[in-house]
Design a protein around this motif. Structure first.
Motif, PDB file in Angstrom:
ATOM      1  N   SER A  24      12.111  13.981   5.874  1.00 49.94           N
ATOM      2  CA  SER A  24      10.850  13.654   6.508  1.00 49.94           C
ATOM      3  C   SER A  24       9.713  14.137   5.635  1.00 49.94           C
ATOM      4  CB  SER A  24      10.766  14.309   7.882  1.00 49.94           C
ATOM      5  OG  SER A  24      10.596  15.704   7.732  1.00 49.94           O
ATOM      6  N   MET A  25       8.499  13.680   5.964  1.00 47.74           N
ATOM      7  CA  MET A  25       7.315  14.106   5.232  1.00 47.74           C
ATOM      8  C   MET A  25       7.180  15.620   5.248  1.00 47.74           C
ATOM      9  SD  MET A  25       4.632  12.458   3.791  1.00 47.74           S
ATOM     10  CE  MET A  25       4.485  10.958   4.752  1.00 47.74           C
ATOM     11  N   ILE A  26       7.329  16.205   6.432  1.00 46.42           N
ATOM     12  CA  ILE A  26       7.169  17.649   6.549  1.00 46.42           C
ATOM     13  C   ILE A  26       8.251  18.365   5.768  1.00 46.42           C
ATOM     14  CG2 ILE A  26       7.177  19.584   8.172  1.00 46.42           C
ATOM     15  CD1 ILE A  26       5.952  17.685  10.248  1.00 46.42           C
TER      16      ILE A  26
ATOM     17  N   GLY B 286      -4.113   0.653  -4.426  1.00 49.06           N
ATOM     18  CA  GLY B 286      -2.978  -0.257  -4.376  1.00 49.06           C
ATOM     19  C   GLY B 286      -3.027  -1.102  -3.131  1.00 49.06           C
ATOM     20  N   SER B 287      -2.123  -2.059  -3.039  1.00 44.78           N
ATOM     21  CA  SER B 287      -2.192  -3.012  -1.926  1.00 44.78           C
ATOM     22  C   SER B 287      -1.001  -2.942  -0.983  1.00 44.78           C
ATOM     23  CB  SER B 287      -2.304  -4.441  -2.475  1.00 44.78           C
ATOM     24  OG  SER B 287      -1.209  -4.731  -3.333  1.00 44.78           O
ATOM     25  N   GLY B 288      -0.108  -1.997  -1.182  1.00 44.43           N
ATOM     26  CA  GLY B 288       1.099  -1.979  -0.356  1.00 44.43           C
ATOM     27  C   GLY B 288       1.364  -0.632   0.278  1.00 44.43           C
ATOM     28  N   ASP B 289       2.513  -0.549   0.941  1.00 45.33           N
ATOM     29  CA  ASP B 289       3.024   0.689   1.518  1.00 45.33           C
ATOM     30  C   ASP B 289       4.319   1.007   0.782  1.00 45.33           C
ATOM     31  OD1 ASP B 289       0.957   0.276   3.297  1.00 45.33           O
ATOM     32  OD2 ASP B 289       2.253  -0.575   4.838  1.00 45.33           O
ATOM     33  N   ARG B 290       4.531   2.255   0.442  1.00 38.54           N
ATOM     34  CA  ARG B 290       5.708   2.613  -0.341  1.00 38.54           C
ATOM     35  C   ARG B 290       6.228   3.980   0.072  1.00 38.54           C
ATOM     36  NH1 ARG B 290       3.348   5.817  -4.522  1.00 38.54           N
ATOM     37  NH2 ARG B 290       1.084   5.660  -4.396  1.00 38.54           N
ATOM     38  N   GLN B 291       7.478   4.221  -0.274  1.00 42.39           N
ATOM     39  CA  GLN B 291       8.122   5.503  -0.019  1.00 42.39           C
ATOM     40  C   GLN B 291       8.429   6.162  -1.349  1.00 42.39           C
ATOM     41  OE1 GLN B 291       9.192   7.127   2.814  1.00 42.39           O
ATOM     42  NE2 GLN B 291       8.616   5.612   4.363  1.00 42.39           N
ATOM     43  N   LYS B 292       8.157   7.450  -1.431  1.00 44.46           N
ATOM     44  CA  LYS B 292       8.500   8.217  -2.630  1.00 44.46           C
ATOM     45  C   LYS B 292       8.912   9.614  -2.203  1.00 44.46           C
ATOM     46  CE  LYS B 292       6.748   9.878  -7.078  1.00 44.46           C
ATOM     47  NZ  LYS B 292       5.569   9.984  -7.972  1.00 44.46           N
ATOM     48  N   ASP B 293      10.122  10.013  -2.545  1.00 42.95           N
ATOM     49  CA  ASP B 293      10.634  11.348  -2.201  1.00 42.95           C
ATOM     50  C   ASP B 293      10.557  11.632  -0.710  1.00 42.95           C
ATOM     51  OD1 ASP B 293      11.014  11.870  -4.946  1.00 42.95           O
ATOM     52  OD2 ASP B 293       8.952  12.573  -5.144  1.00 42.95           O
ATOM     53  N   GLY B 294      10.757  10.589   0.117  1.00 45.73           N
ATOM     54  CA  GLY B 294      10.701  10.776   1.553  1.00 45.73           C
ATOM     55  C   GLY B 294       9.305  10.729   2.132  1.00 45.73           C
ATOM     56  N   ARG B 295       8.293  10.551   1.282  1.00 42.47           N
ATOM     57  CA  ARG B 295       6.903  10.497   1.749  1.00 42.47           C
ATOM     58  C   ARG B 295       6.426   9.050   1.790  1.00 42.47           C
ATOM     59  NH1 ARG B 295       3.670  14.069  -2.352  1.00 42.47           N
ATOM     60  NH2 ARG B 295       5.106  13.007  -3.776  1.00 42.47           N
ATOM     61  N   LEU B 296       5.707   8.728   2.844  1.00 43.41           N
ATOM     62  CA  LEU B 296       5.074   7.422   2.946  1.00 43.41           C
ATOM     63  C   LEU B 296       3.725   7.458   2.253  1.00 43.41           C
ATOM     64  CD1 LEU B 296       4.685   4.544   4.211  1.00 43.41           C
ATOM     65  CD2 LEU B 296       3.673   5.715   6.173  1.00 43.41           C
ATOM     66  N   PHE B 297       3.433   6.433   1.457  1.00 39.17           N
ATOM     67  CA  PHE B 297       2.124   6.267   0.855  1.00 39.17           C
ATOM     68  C   PHE B 297       1.549   4.936   1.309  1.00 39.17           C
ATOM     69  CE2 PHE B 297       3.951   9.431  -1.887  1.00 39.17           C
ATOM     70  CZ  PHE B 297       2.877  10.197  -2.324  1.00 39.17           C
ATOM     71  N   THR B 298       0.407   4.999   1.978  1.00 40.80           N
ATOM     72  CA  THR B 298      -0.314   3.793   2.364  1.00 40.80           C
ATOM     73  C   THR B 298      -1.476   3.634   1.388  1.00 40.80           C
ATOM     74  OG1 THR B 298       0.285   4.020   4.699  1.00 40.80           O
ATOM     75  CG2 THR B 298      -1.635   2.673   4.193  1.00 40.80           C
ATOM     76  N   ASP B 299      -1.318   2.718   0.451  1.00 39.08           N
ATOM     77  CA  ASP B 299      -2.330   2.517  -0.580  1.00 39.08           C
ATOM     78  C   ASP B 299      -3.459   1.632  -0.065  1.00 39.08           C
ATOM     79  OD1 ASP B 299      -0.754   4.042  -2.269  1.00 39.08           O
ATOM     80  OD2 ASP B 299       0.251   2.295  -3.134  1.00 39.08           O
ATOM     81  N   MET B 300      -4.605   1.724  -0.704  1.00 37.44           N
ATOM     82  CA  MET B 300      -5.791   0.998  -0.272  1.00 37.44           C
ATOM     83  C   MET B 300      -6.502   0.351  -1.453  1.00 37.44           C
ATOM     84  SD  MET B 300      -6.649   1.060   3.035  1.00 37.44           S
ATOM     85  CE  MET B 300      -5.873   1.835   4.468  1.00 37.44           C
TER      86      MET B 300
END
Length: 357
Positions: free
Chosen positions: A161-163, A300-314
């Motif tokens: 998870s993120m935490i 960025g224009s998408g949503d992605r996962q990296k190392d269990g973290r969500l990144f919502t790009d803008m």
């Protein structure tokens, strides 16, 4: 489901079972009346999933204990007694309650973990969230045409998870971010704050991380509050900034007063895109009129996962669309910057200053 004090007692599992296949619930009710077929034994696949789930739960429990958080364990037995014990445990404000039980009317059962969050409730300045750590014990919904496994792999392959990411990688994250020079961004933010005396201006560092910026604002004479979702980050940032830091998620954000400024540096980007409008409105609700909000996202224009973290790009366009759903906030300035970390200079950040109308 089962009989309890002359009535049918339903659990959360029964609800999920009904949502997946109402016919399965009908068979359960028939079986309780002695009319339905007996359920078959778990398959080897289901037994394996249950074993993995139990191991994952036990490992998570030990990890919580090792972290120094206060854990109260409820010895699973009589549901009514366990429910009373859980109620008493919650009233103490414990960090974690393991195997907490609930009983109300025709509903009852045991949870995996109840985790304290700093969001006000009838208990006091805190409340609890349910965390379920187990893998599924059997495929849902029930479908005789479906293959026996709904998911594959062991607990070792599950994304943290993120935490969990920040708790596990705290030392490296602190080393990478604590001393990054963000003074230019802070100065642009400060310049837009309502022009009151610094010691009367209240700033919230929302998702403080290492506590770097909370510390800088505090040293500049502002009244600073801060929160973070990670227990490890909360302790580290409080120690570094010399300020109390609350453990809280953006989704649960609430405060007992408003702020002249809210600083959300590289924190809102970890929220799901669908949750951002609600959170932005919630933050705006806790700002004084003409207060200022700073937020930053990876470009960025998408949503992605990296190392269990969500990144919502803008992008500028998607950020403007988000503001359309947050009518109390109006754009002051949106601009791009390069990452300030030497090894990430190629990363581009989208920065925004937003005014509360």
């Amino acid at each position: 489901m089962r009989e309890f004090d002359g009535n049918i007692l339903f659990s959360a599992t029964d609800l999920m079972r009904f949502m997946g296949c109402s016919h399965a619930t009908r068979l359960d009710l028939l079986r309780m009346r002695g009319e339905g077929p007996e359920p078959s034994e778990d398959t080897e696949d289901a037994a394996l999933l249950q074993k993995q789930g139990d191991a994952h739960e036990a490992a998570h429990l030990e990890k919580l204990k090792a972290s120094g958080r206060g854990v109260i364990e409820i010895e699973r037995g009589d549901l009514a007694r366990n429910s009373d014990e859980t109620r008493a445990a919650l009233a103490t404000g414990a960090d974690i309650v393991f195997q907490g039980a609930f009983l109300s009317g025709n509903w009852g059962g045991w949870s995996d973990f109840l985790e304290r969050v700093e969001s006000r409730s009838a208990l006091g300045p805190f409340s609890y969230e349910v965390a379920d750590t187990k893998l599924k014990r059997r495929p849902h919904p029930i479908d005789t045409k479906s293959p026996p496994l709904e998911c594959c792999g062991s607990t070792d392959t599950q994304a943290p998870s993120m935490i969990d990411f920040y708790d596990t990688n705290a030392e490296q994250f602190l080393n990478d971010t604590r001393h990054v020079d963000m003074s230019a961004l802070r100065e642009r933010f400060i310049a837009e704050l309502p022009q009151d005396a610094a010691d009367t201006v209240r700033i919230l560092d929302a998702g403080t991380g290492s506590g770097r910026d909370a510390r800088a604002f505090h040293r500049a004479g502002y009244q600073v509050a801060a929160f973070d979702a990670s227990p490890t980050m909360v302790k580290a940032s409080a120690d570094f900034a010399g300020l109390p830091v609350q453990q809280m998620r953006f989704e649960d954000f609430s405060w007992d007063h408003s702020f002249e400024g809210i600083w959300a540096c590289a924190s809102l980007l970890h929220l799901a895109r669908k949750d951002l409008p609600f959170v932005m409105r919630r933050l705006a609700d806790h700002m004084v009129t003409d207060g200022i909000l700073y937020a930053s996202f990876k470009l960025g224009s998408g949503d992605r996962q990296k190392d269990g973290r969500l990144f919502t790009d803008m992008t500028e366009e998607s950020l403007s669309a988000l503001l359309d759903e947050s009518p109390a906030l109006r754009q002051v300035e949106i601009w791009r910057t390069n990452d300030r970390r030497p090894d990430k200079k190629e990363d581009i950040w989208l920065n925004a200053l937003l005014r509360k109308s």
